[in-house]
Every structure is written in C-alpha cells, then in structure tokens.
Design an enzyme around this catalytic site. Structure first.
Site, PDB file in Angstrom:
ATOM      1  N   VAL A  11       0.836  -1.200   0.000  1.00 39.48           N
ATOM      2  CA  VAL A  11       0.000   0.000   0.000  1.00 39.48           C
ATOM      3  C   VAL A  11       0.875   1.256   0.000  1.00 39.48           C
ATOM      4  CG1 VAL A  11      -1.673   1.315   1.359  1.00 39.48           C
ATOM      5  CG2 VAL A  11      -1.956  -1.158   1.078  1.00 39.48           C
ATOM      6  N   ASP A  30      10.787   4.270   5.547  1.00 39.06           N
ATOM      7  CA  ASP A  30      10.752   2.911   6.091  1.00 39.06           C
ATOM      8  C   ASP A  30      11.916   2.762   7.064  1.00 39.06           C
ATOM      9  OD1 ASP A  30       9.159   0.194   4.814  1.00 39.06           O
ATOM     10  OD2 ASP A  30      10.754  -0.114   6.302  1.00 39.06           O
ATOM     11  N   GLU A 151      -7.533   1.777   1.734  1.00 40.42           N
ATOM     12  CA  GLU A 151      -7.007   1.483   0.407  1.00 40.42           C
ATOM     13  C   GLU A 151      -7.687   0.211  -0.120  1.00 40.42           C
ATOM     14  OE1 GLU A 151      -4.832   3.154  -1.653  1.00 40.42           O
ATOM     15  OE2 GLU A 151      -5.691   1.542  -2.859  1.00 40.42           O
ATOM     16  N   ARG A 154      -5.533  -4.026  -5.285  1.00 44.54           N
ATOM     17  CA  ARG A 154      -5.262  -5.470  -5.261  1.00 44.54           C
ATOM     18  C   ARG A 154      -3.818  -5.713  -5.653  1.00 44.54           C
ATOM     19  NH1 ARG A 154      -9.349  -6.654  -9.830  1.00 44.54           N
ATOM     20  NH2 ARG A 154      -8.420  -4.647 -10.328  1.00 44.54           N
ATOM     21  N   CYS A 260      -4.497 -10.223   2.784  1.00 43.55           N
ATOM     22  CA  CYS A 260      -5.589  -9.313   3.170  1.00 43.55           C
ATOM     23  C   CYS A 260      -6.868 -10.040   3.562  1.00 43.55           C
ATOM     24  CB  CYS A 260      -5.877  -8.356   2.035  1.00 43.55           C
ATOM     25  SG  CYS A 260      -4.401  -7.465   1.549  1.00 43.55           S
ATOM     26  N   LYS A 263      -6.595 -12.172   6.772  1.00 44.55           N
ATOM     27  CA  LYS A 263      -6.356 -11.290   7.933  1.00 44.55           C
ATOM     28  C   LYS A 263      -7.625 -10.505   8.280  1.00 44.55           C
ATOM     29  CE  LYS A 263      -4.002  -7.430   6.910  1.00 44.55           C
ATOM     30  NZ  LYS A 263      -4.892  -6.307   7.093  1.00 44.55           N
ATOM     31  N   LYS A 320      -2.012 -15.726  -5.813  1.00 49.19           N
ATOM     32  CA  LYS A 320      -2.758 -15.441  -7.044  1.00 49.19           C
ATOM     33  C   LYS A 320      -1.756 -15.040  -8.112  1.00 49.19           C
ATOM     34  CE  LYS A 320      -3.877 -10.569  -6.492  1.00 49.19           C
ATOM     35  NZ  LYS A 320      -4.935  -9.585  -6.449  1.00 49.19           N
TER      36      LYS A 320
HETATM   37  C1  UGA Z   1      -7.871  -7.819  -1.649  1.00 51.80           C
HETATM   38  C2  UGA Z   1      -9.034  -6.944  -2.171  1.00 51.80           C
HETATM   39  O1  UGA Z   1      -9.518  -7.495  -3.408  1.00 51.80           O
HETATM   40  C3  UGA Z   1      -8.570  -5.499  -2.398  1.00 51.80           C
HETATM   41  O2  UGA Z   1      -9.667  -4.689  -2.805  1.00 51.80           O
HETATM   42  C4  UGA Z   1      -7.988  -4.967  -1.082  1.00 51.80           C
HETATM   43  O3  UGA Z   1      -7.514  -3.626  -1.227  1.00 51.80           O
HETATM   44  C5  UGA Z   1      -6.833  -5.855  -0.657  1.00 51.80           C
HETATM   45  O4  UGA Z   1      -7.334  -7.206  -0.467  1.00 51.80           O
HETATM   46  C6  UGA Z   1      -6.277  -5.308   0.633  1.00 51.80           C
HETATM   47  O5  UGA Z   1      -6.974  -5.314   1.646  1.00 51.80           O
HETATM   48  O6  UGA Z   1      -5.157  -4.761   0.608  1.00 51.80           O
HETATM   49  P1  UGA Z   1      -5.768  -9.047  -2.795  1.00 51.80           P
HETATM   50  O7  UGA Z   1      -5.506  -9.636  -1.462  1.00 51.80           O
HETATM   51  O8  UGA Z   1      -4.647  -8.410  -3.550  1.00 51.80           O
HETATM   52  O9  UGA Z   1      -6.894  -7.883  -2.677  1.00 51.80           O
HETATM   53  O10 UGA Z   1      -6.348 -10.204  -3.704  1.00 51.80           O
HETATM   54  P2  UGA Z   1      -7.728 -10.542  -4.431  1.00 51.80           P
HETATM   55  O11 UGA Z   1      -7.655 -10.187  -5.865  1.00 51.80           O
HETATM   56  O12 UGA Z   1      -8.861 -10.000  -3.664  1.00 51.80           O
HETATM   57  O13 UGA Z   1      -7.708 -12.138  -4.317  1.00 51.80           O
HETATM   58  C7  UGA Z   1      -7.769 -12.761  -3.051  1.00 51.80           C
HETATM   59  C8  UGA Z   1      -7.848 -14.256  -3.197  1.00 51.80           C
HETATM   60  O14 UGA Z   1      -9.132 -14.652  -3.669  1.00 51.80           O
HETATM   61  C9  UGA Z   1      -6.842 -14.900  -4.126  1.00 51.80           C
HETATM   62  O15 UGA Z   1      -6.313 -16.057  -3.495  1.00 51.80           O
HETATM   63  C10 UGA Z   1      -7.658 -15.272  -5.349  1.00 51.80           C
HETATM   64  O16 UGA Z   1      -7.127 -16.391  -6.022  1.00 51.80           O
HETATM   65  C11 UGA Z   1      -8.998 -15.591  -4.713  1.00 51.80           C
HETATM   66  N1  UGA Z   1     -10.148 -15.399  -5.628  1.00 51.80           N
HETATM   67  C12 UGA Z   1     -10.463 -14.174  -6.115  1.00 51.80           C
HETATM   68  C13 UGA Z   1     -10.949 -16.494  -5.951  1.00 51.80           C
HETATM   69  O17 UGA Z   1     -10.709 -17.627  -5.503  1.00 51.80           O
HETATM   70  N2  UGA Z   1     -12.040 -16.309  -6.747  1.00 51.80           N
HETATM   71  C14 UGA Z   1     -12.369 -15.086  -7.255  1.00 51.80           C
HETATM   72  O18 UGA Z   1     -13.395 -14.993  -7.971  1.00 51.80           O
HETATM   73  C15 UGA Z   1     -11.559 -13.990  -6.923  1.00 51.80           C
END
Ligand code: UGA
Length: 429
Positions: A11, A30, A151, A154, A260, A263, A320
């Site tokens: 972030v 940092d 924030e 992703r 994220c 947590k 991911k």
């Molecule tokens: C997530 C949120 O999407 C962001 O909006 C947020 O800002 C961020 O957390 C945060 O709090 O900083 P992120 O952790 O980068 O983002 O990843 P995501 O794209 O949300 O994916 C999370 C997990 O869900 C991954 O393991 C992905 O493979 C899985 N996923 C996602 C699925 O299994 N199915 C889906 O349809 C979408």
C-alpha cells in the site's frame, strides 16, 4: 502537494510512487535499512507489474525521495500517510503496535498543521487512538487532523488500481479535514465518499469480508455442483448476470489466500466479538475456505489410492497470479499435506518459487512449467498464471507416469484437457 508516506509495503510504496508520478513531492519512509537501500537504487522489494519503472522514474526526476526515519522524512509534509502493517495477533485481532509506534514518532516530529491519513486496515476507533497518542505526546489538538482513507488496491494490479480506483473513501470527524485529500485525489477523477471516521474504517473490513464471502459462497455451491452434476462455472455465470449480484469474485477454485482477505476475515470476527456480536456468518465463510483445498486433496488422494510414493507436480505457488506473494497461499497447505503423506513434490511458479523454497527446501523447484509433470502421477494447477495457457497439454500428458490433471482454478477446458490425453478433474463439475 508535499506528502510523507510511512511504510513501504504494497500500500505505502504503490501509493507513494503513484502520488509522486502525479506530480506531488513525496517522501517514502521505512525503518528497514535493507529496504531503504534497495529503494534508493530504484529496486522494488516486491514484484508488482509497472511499479519498478515508475519508482525509477520518480526517483530520477526528484518527485520521490526515500527516508529511513519519520524524523528525517516528515518535516515539511502537509499530508502524512500511515501505511504500516496490521498483522493478526494469535487470537486473530489486528496488532496495532506499528500504528501506535508511528503515531508516537509523528508526534515527536510534527511542527506545523498536518493531515494525518490512516491507510492501514484498522479497527474502528483507531483514528481516535492515533489522535489520543498525538495529544498525549504533547501535540496541540489544532495542529493536526486524523483522517481514515482505506485502500482498496489489489496485489498484481496495484498501480492500475491506485490510478483508477472505483471509489475513494475519506473518513473525517471535521469536514474541513477532508479538503486536502479531495485536492490530492482530484486528478484521479474517481467518485469520493466523504463520511465519518468510524464508517470509513469499517468500510474496508466490510468490503474485504464481503469479497471473501462471495468466493466462499460460490465454492460452497461448487460442492453442491459436484454432488448433483451441475457445473459451477455456468451457475456463476447465471447468477452473476443479475446486476444485483455481479460477475466478479464468483470464480470457484481452491479458495482465497493472500495477506488481506484471511487477515481481515479474522480481524472482523474478532472486532465484532469485542463489540459483543458473534459474527458466525464470517466464521462459516472462513471454514468453507479452509475446507475447500483439503476437499480437493481428498479427491486426489482417493484417485491415487494414497500419496505415499507418488510424484505430484504443482503449477503455481503464489496466492494469485502476477505476484510473488505467498502469504496464506493455498499452495503451502497443499505442499504440507502432500509431503506429510509421503509424496514427492515438484513445483513451478514464475515469481514465487524462491519464497516457497525457503519454507519447503524438500520440494523440487523446476525452471519451467512442463517440467513439474515429468514422471508425475498427477499435476495440480494451484495458481492461474496466464502463461500456463501456453503449456502443450499433449506433451505434458506424454511425459507423466499417470496423465492425471487436477485443475484447482477451472483454468483449462475439460474437452481441451481430455483431447490432450489427460484425465481431467476440477472444482464444481
Ligand atoms: C484484496 C481486495 O480485493 C482489495 O480490494 C484490497 O484492497 C486488498 O485485499 C487489501 O486489503 O489490501 P488481494 O488480497 O490483492 O486484494 O487479492 P484478491 O484479488 O482479492 O484475491 C484474493 C484471493 O481470492 C486470491 O487467493 C484469489 O485467487 C482468490 N479469488 C479471487 C478467488 O478464488 N475467486 C475469485 O473470484 C476472486
């Protein structure tokens, strides 16, 4: 505008670099000397598409500086952004230690009126806490405002998300305190929600938990599909076409990981609990997720007649695609169980292999995707990296001891895999 960003994780670093690119004077702070040294050389400590070139460019043109302490970086800043980690404690509640430390450091360095922005994901009331710490450390109450500005970027598309956010949430206790951020974010031309601080703080948790809920929901549906012969991909399409539900985050798979969603689900359960509300819905969401990958492995174990002596290939280790992040990655739970069951494991990931190697040196890490399949009894696709589309499935099938593919992300088409000579198993069909 002169901005100081404290914390150079996903972030903080992405926000700092993008804000610098938009023409602001930014200093990223940092306290980790290794990170500071790397950043000063224009090297990003994280893999994030588009970040490193922007870091180098903004350092070169002087829009971005790197400082190693708040005392060094803060003077002159009109806006200070707190973007430090809030990792879960053992009981799942967020650890605010770093936010508190930083608040004390800001108090020691603050001279003129400053807007203090909290971007870290924090429980409701953390803005009040920061305010209290500043006042207790001798800062007059009229010398600052504390703003909650969660924030939503992703990993994997962080730069893009920061430049084109769906919305910007600004939580203030005094409306005038929002003005600086409205000006700062104006170039992004995004809709802004200006609200009270408590609502802004809760929006972040509620959003991430809803995303986790959506994925767990479709994964639960996938289990029903497997029992009745329906196809979860079609079901997701059918329900997602309803604008009230929406198409996104309905991709059934091995479950959600990352730094994220896990947590924040734990965090909100614990926050609700502290407030006297038992959020059993989110506890189920967590459990469905924990079961999802194990269920897939149960199916593989049954198909192979046990893991002992079997060779398993794993495609994808990051939580991911487009990231090297392995925090709460599903791959780790799979490797743990496969090795524990006596299987030998070969794995490939374009970015995350070295991170996993440090945890599981007993896995054979290959230089290319097809190599994981050589003499394997089964291959599991764990992360849906786009480059896996280029795998020649026929060649892969020929190289395997048993041509069995367990596709944990519904990445390939059954017909395509079967035509290549693979026995195809996937989630929810
Ligand atoms: C997530 C949120 O999407 C962001 O909006 C947020 O800002 C961020 O957390 C945060 O709090 O900083 P992120 O952790 O980068 O983002 O990843 P995501 O794209 O949300 O994916 C999370 C997990 O869900 C991954 O393991 C992905 O493979 C899985 N996923 C996602 C699925 O299994 N199915 C889906 O349809 C979408």
């Amino acid at each position: 505008m002169r901005i100081a960003v404290i914390g150079t994780g996903y972030v903080g670093l992405v926000t700092g670099v993008v804000m610098a690119d938009l023409g602001n004077d930014v200093v990223c702070i940092d306290n980790n000397p290794d990170k500071v040294a790397m950043l000063r050389q224009g090297k990003s400590p994280i893999f994030e598409p588009g970040l490193e070139p922007l870091l180098q460019q903004t350092l070169r043109n002087g829009q971005l500086r790197i400082a190693e302490s708040v005392a060094e970086g803060l003077p002159g800043a009109e806006v200070v952004i707190i973007a430090v980690g809030t990792p879960p404690k053992e009981d799942g509640s967020p650890d605010l230690r770093y936010v508190e430390e930083v608040a004390r450091e800001i108090a020691a360095a603050l001279r003129d009126y400053t807007v203090i922005v909290n971007k870290s994901t924090v429980p409701v009331g953390t803005g009040d806490l920061v305010e209290r710490i500043l006042v207790e450390n001798g800062v007059p109450a009229d010398r600052f405002d504390v703003v909650s500005n969660p924030e939503f970027l992703r990993e994997g598309s962080a730069v893009e998300d920061t430049l084109h956010p769906d919305r910007i949430v600004i939580g203030v206790n005094r409306r005038e305190a929002a003005e600086k951020l409205v000006v700062l974010y104006a170039p992004l031309e995004s809709s802004m929600i200006i609200t009270d601080r408590a609502s802004a703080e809760l929006i972040k948790y509620a959003a991430n938990c809803f995303l986790a809920l959506k994925i767990s929901y479709i994964n639960a549906i996938s289990r029903i599909c497997e029992r009745c012969g329906a196809d979860v991909g079609v079901v997701a399409k059918g329900i997602g076409a309803d604008a009230r539900i929406g198409r996104q985050f309905l991709q059934a798979g091995l479950g959600w990981g990352g730094s994220c969603l896990p947590k924040d689900v734990q965090g909100l359960i614990s926050i609700a609990n502290d407030l006297g509300y038992d959020f059993d819905l989110m506890r189920s969401v967590w459990q469905i997720n924990a079961d999802q990958a194990q269920h897939f492995l149960d199916r593989l174990q049954e198909r192979l007649g046990g893991f002992s002596g079997k060779a398993i290939g794993i495609l994808g280790l990051a939580f991911k695609p487009n990231t090297d992040d392995i925090r709460h990655a599903i791959s780790l739970a799979l490797i743990e169980r496969l090795l524990g069951g006596g299987a030998s494991v070969a794995a490939y990931d374009p970015e995350a292999a070295s991170n996993v190697r440090a945890l599981y040196p007993g896995v054979r890490y290959t230089a290319s995707a097809p190599e994981v399949a050589e003499n394997a009894d089964a291959v599991i696709l764990v992360t849906d990296w786009p480059e896996f589309r280029r795998i020649d499935l026929s060649k892969m099938a020929e190289s395997m001891r048993q041509p069995i593919l367990f596709d944990g992300r519904r990445f390939f088409y059954r017909a395509q895999a079967e035509a290549a000579g693979l026995e195809y198993h996937t989630i929810g069909s």
